[in-house]
Scaffold this active site. Sequence first.
Site, short mmCIF file in Angstrom:
data_model
loop_
_atom_site.label_atom_id
_atom_site.label_comp_id
_atom_site.label_asym_id
_atom_site.label_seq_id
_atom_site.Cartn_x
_atom_site.Cartn_y
_atom_site.Cartn_z
N TYR A 55 -87.83 -22.17 37.63
CA TYR A 55 -89.07 -22.39 36.89
C TYR A 55 -89.57 -23.82 37.07
O TYR A 55 -90.74 -24.12 36.95
CB TYR A 55 -88.88 -22.11 35.39
CG TYR A 55 -88.93 -20.64 35.07
CD1 TYR A 55 -90.09 -19.90 35.35
CD2 TYR A 55 -87.83 -19.98 34.53
CE1 TYR A 55 -90.14 -18.55 35.09
CE2 TYR A 55 -87.88 -18.62 34.27
CZ TYR A 55 -89.05 -17.90 34.55
OH TYR A 55 -89.10 -16.56 34.30
N ASP A 72 -90.71 -25.85 50.64
CA ASP A 72 -91.60 -26.15 51.77
C ASP A 72 -90.84 -26.13 53.10
O ASP A 72 -91.43 -25.85 54.14
CB ASP A 72 -92.27 -27.52 51.58
CG ASP A 72 -93.55 -27.40 50.76
OD1 ASP A 72 -94.27 -26.39 50.94
OD2 ASP A 72 -93.83 -28.29 49.94
N ASP A 150 -99.26 -41.00 41.25
CA ASP A 150 -98.04 -40.82 40.46
C ASP A 150 -97.22 -42.12 40.55
O ASP A 150 -97.08 -42.68 41.65
CB ASP A 150 -97.14 -39.72 41.05
CG ASP A 150 -97.77 -38.34 40.96
OD1 ASP A 150 -98.78 -38.20 40.24
OD2 ASP A 150 -97.26 -37.42 41.63
N ILE A 151 -96.69 -42.55 39.42
CA ILE A 151 -95.87 -43.76 39.43
C ILE A 151 -94.71 -43.60 40.41
O ILE A 151 -94.39 -44.47 41.19
CB ILE A 151 -95.32 -44.05 38.02
CG1 ILE A 151 -96.45 -44.49 37.11
CG2 ILE A 151 -94.21 -45.11 38.07
CD1 ILE A 151 -96.04 -44.71 35.68
N PRO A 192 -113.95 -36.27 43.26
CA PRO A 192 -112.49 -36.42 43.18
C PRO A 192 -111.87 -36.86 44.51
O PRO A 192 -110.93 -37.66 44.53
CB PRO A 192 -112.02 -35.00 42.81
CG PRO A 192 -113.19 -34.36 42.15
CD PRO A 192 -114.41 -34.94 42.82
N GLN A 194 -113.37 -38.71 46.78
CA GLN A 194 -113.68 -40.15 46.97
C GLN A 194 -112.70 -41.01 46.16
O GLN A 194 -112.21 -42.03 46.64
CB GLN A 194 -115.11 -40.44 46.51
CG GLN A 194 -116.17 -39.72 47.33
CD GLN A 194 -117.56 -39.98 46.77
OE1 GLN A 194 -117.87 -41.08 46.33
NE2 GLN A 194 -118.39 -38.95 46.75
N CYS A 382 -76.91 -11.43 47.86
CA CYS A 382 -76.03 -12.37 47.16
C CYS A 382 -75.66 -11.82 45.78
O CYS A 382 -74.92 -10.85 45.71
CB CYS A 382 -76.64 -13.76 47.11
SG CYS A 382 -75.36 -15.04 46.98
N HIS A 519 -77.76 -14.83 52.67
CA HIS A 519 -79.20 -14.74 52.39
C HIS A 519 -79.96 -14.60 53.71
O HIS A 519 -80.36 -15.61 54.29
CB HIS A 519 -79.69 -16.02 51.70
CG HIS A 519 -79.17 -16.21 50.32
ND1 HIS A 519 -79.91 -15.93 49.20
CD2 HIS A 519 -77.97 -16.66 49.87
CE1 HIS A 519 -79.20 -16.21 48.11
NE2 HIS A 519 -78.01 -16.65 48.50
N GLU A 521 -82.88 -13.88 54.15
CA GLU A 521 -84.30 -14.28 54.03
C GLU A 521 -84.56 -15.68 54.59
O GLU A 521 -85.69 -15.99 54.97
CB GLU A 521 -84.76 -14.20 52.57
CG GLU A 521 -84.19 -15.24 51.60
CD GLU A 521 -82.87 -14.81 50.95
OE1 GLU A 521 -82.17 -13.96 51.54
OE2 GLU A 521 -82.54 -15.35 49.87
N1 GLN Z 1 -73.97 -16.41 41.30
C1 GLN Z 1 -73.42 -15.81 42.46
C2 GLN Z 1 -72.35 -16.69 43.10
O1 GLN Z 1 -72.30 -17.86 42.85
C3 GLN Z 1 -74.50 -15.44 43.47
C4 GLN Z 1 -75.29 -16.61 43.97
C5 GLN Z 1 -76.60 -16.24 44.60
O2 GLN Z 1 -77.12 -15.13 44.37
N2 GLN Z 1 -77.15 -17.13 45.41
O3 GLN Z 1 -71.57 -16.22 43.88
#
Ligand code: GLN
Length: 541
Positions: A55, A72, A150-151, A192, A194, A382, A519, A521
């Site tokens: 969050y 990023d 930003d400071i 803004p 400028q 995971c 992972h 992804e």
């Molecule tokens: N919490 C789990 C672990 O530490 C899975 C971690 C995750 O999903 N990246 O193994």
Amino acid sequence: MDTKYIFVTGGVVSSLGKGIISASIGRLLQARGYKVTIQKFDPYINIDPGTLNPYEHGECYVTVDGMETDLDLGHYERFTGIHTTRNNSITTGRIYKTVIDRERRGDYLGKTIQVVPHITDEIKRRMLREEEKDEQLDFVITEVGGTIGDIESAPFMEAIRQLRWQLGRNAVSVHLTYVPYLKAADELKTKPTQHSVKELQGMGIQPDILVLRTERHLDDHIRMKVASFCNVDLECVVQSEDMPSIYEVPVSMQHQGLDAAILRKIGIPVGETPAMKPWHDFLDKQRNAQREVHIGLVGKYDLQDAYKSIRESLNLAGIYNGAKVRLHFVNSEAITRENVAEKLDGLAGIVICPGFGTRGIEGKIVAAEYTRTHDIPTFGICLGMQMMVIEFARNVLGYKDANSREMDEQTPHNVIDIMEEQKSITQMGGTMRLGAYECKLLEGSRAYEAYNHSQFSTIQQFNSSTISERHRHRYEFNNAYTDEYEAKGMKCTGINPAANLVEIVEIPEKRWYIGTQFHPEYSSTVLHPNPFFMSFVKACL
Ligand code: GLN
């Protein structure tokens, strides 16, 4: 050629898409044959975003060498296909830590340590990538997080000012701002911008190029106004309009000559505009994707950025399968046995998302049971994989109290257990099993098929049965239960050879029911979608 440095800063508001612009510049320069890297400097005090709540900061992106970084970096990798490392993600915290460690060692020989020059020198050293001198890069693109004024970003700005003076034409400053549209006046406002440029100039930095973020097309009159008020050439004022997809941005930037403007500033002959054929082929596929496929993301974070790389990997895999992926967030905290059928209604498949801690896990387990018993394609990543394993233990192996040690230290059936080397660890930051590790695939398994029958071979693959993917976890499948799982139909089809750790589980008799401890992804890119996502989306279709 000497390495050239491009500094990307932002003004007026945050969330302008500096990361996308930086990644697009990288892609365009690569298309011209240059070797590039892109790095991000974040002005917060945390050493890395690894301990930050999504969050606060969105997804934590993990590099091959095991650094937990800003999301990023995911854009940088997806756009350019480069592998970033721990040196591509720097925070104020890391800068200060280096300087303070040096001070404690006595390296400063009695001097007073100050923001200028000690902190700024350390920032400059990292911006110049002095530790990586043998990289032989043509371009280093440095994005600075936060907004001008930003400071906390002031030392970074001072470092850029000094570097521009030091590097002369080998440095270019790109500044992103926002041009709001006022509906009541029916006008686009440049004030803004400028002010933002004035603020930058006040810090001694004259931007070379301005990228104006806008929701409405800016005509030449407005660009001219900005150019003349901000001391920037007209051809160096480009606009970043809302696009149907972020992957259109490099092409839009190329049309407006952003890369050409950068080269001209540096004094490199511009030459022909690269065709970027593979990129355009991808965009054509994206525009022509006709079918729709509805996929659920089962997790506890109801915000887009929390599962950024998973979302992008699914979208990319959809496009390569000729389909638009429609993602639906299903809050796992709200899933119960009573409502699961309704919650997952109409979904062609689900991804059970990664995560930490107990919140929302019972809902993930209920979802895993429902999709297993209804044979709906399911991809656990995971923590998602760990929940599939627990569900199977509870409902198939008959261990009603099965759990992960993470959730229940006392569980008698710890089918997910803490890794041996994690037991003595007390510090939270940067201490998980992080980064790329090898995984050996069982021949004939669906995982093996996915990686071997994908026309988009991944850069991570070593040979037909060994892949390498990135990790971020402390807990693992408990090998004491392997035989029981295999006997009842859940197979361990991917193993890390060095640690004998289970990396992939699947139920072969189901259409697509696979969990990965790693992972996948993080390794999907625009031109090389990850084979697991390709195979999963195909099954959903
Ligand atoms: N919490 C789990 C672990 O530490 C899975 C971690 C995750 O999903 N990246 O193994």
